[in-house]
Design an enzyme around this catalytic site. Sequence first.
Site, PDB file in Angstrom:
ATOM      1  N   ARG A  58       0.821  -1.224   0.000  1.00 33.30           N
ATOM      2  CA  ARG A  58       0.000   0.000   0.000  1.00 33.30           C
ATOM      3  C   ARG A  58       0.846   1.262   0.000  1.00 33.30           C
ATOM      4  O   ARG A  58       0.377   2.322  -0.407  1.00 33.30           O
ATOM      5  CB  ARG A  58      -1.004  -0.031   1.160  1.00 33.30           C
ATOM      6  CG  ARG A  58      -2.102  -1.072   0.926  1.00 33.30           C
ATOM      7  CD  ARG A  58      -3.138  -1.091   2.018  1.00 33.30           C
ATOM      8  NE  ARG A  58      -2.615  -1.415   3.321  1.00 33.30           N
ATOM      9  CZ  ARG A  58      -2.503  -2.642   3.821  1.00 33.30           C
ATOM     10  NH1 ARG A  58      -2.899  -3.684   3.118  1.00 33.30           N
ATOM     11  NH2 ARG A  58      -2.008  -2.838   5.020  1.00 33.30           N
ATOM     12  N   GLU A  95       7.430  -9.567  16.013  1.00 34.63           N
ATOM     13  CA  GLU A  95       7.081 -10.069  17.345  1.00 34.63           C
ATOM     14  C   GLU A  95       7.362 -11.563  17.454  1.00 34.63           C
ATOM     15  O   GLU A  95       7.829 -12.044  18.471  1.00 34.63           O
ATOM     16  CB  GLU A  95       5.600  -9.800  17.638  1.00 34.63           C
ATOM     17  CG  GLU A  95       5.319  -8.354  17.957  1.00 34.63           C
ATOM     18  CD  GLU A  95       3.868  -8.130  18.307  1.00 34.63           C
ATOM     19  OE1 GLU A  95       3.313  -8.923  19.101  1.00 34.63           O
ATOM     20  OE2 GLU A  95       3.303  -7.172  17.784  1.00 34.63           O
TER      21      GLU A  95
END
Length: 171
Positions: A58, A95
């Site tokens: 994007r 993460e």
Amino acid sequence: MDLKKHIRHVPDFPKPGILFYDISTLLAHAEAWHEALNRLTETLAPYKPDLLVGIESRGFLVAAPLADRLGTGFVMIRKRGKLPGEVIRHAYDLEYGQDVIEIQAEAITTGQRVIVLDDLLATGGTMAAAVTLLEKVGAEVAAIGCLIELTFLNGRDRLKVPTHTLLSYDS
């Protein structure tokens, strides 16, 4: 114009508990999209970039039309294996695990001033990795621009260059 009215909120996407900020409704509204580009142009033009860099995918939607408005070239940073030719890679921690981003080896000339663009600044991990990759290939990263910032995730704290966003959400 209140651009937030043109951002759709999609709960539980891409997985339960996540609220997705969808820019497709902004892109589909010609007047709102034009206004968003006008605001980014005004904010980022003083940095006098040589190139704009969009982060897959994007970020391409933001960087490409803005490059046209600013009279610059446009370069892509993509995920591993999506760019032809010789590439420079940068691995970074997520993460849970690692990811890799790449840029074409000949895309940046040492010393070129660049602005990095994406649609959303969340935790800042991908954006920080993009800045590191660009510095690795000799770019001078002048600024960062995003449409949306999720301020509650403190992504801006990971970035060492001026960062500009049009819309912020505190929760």
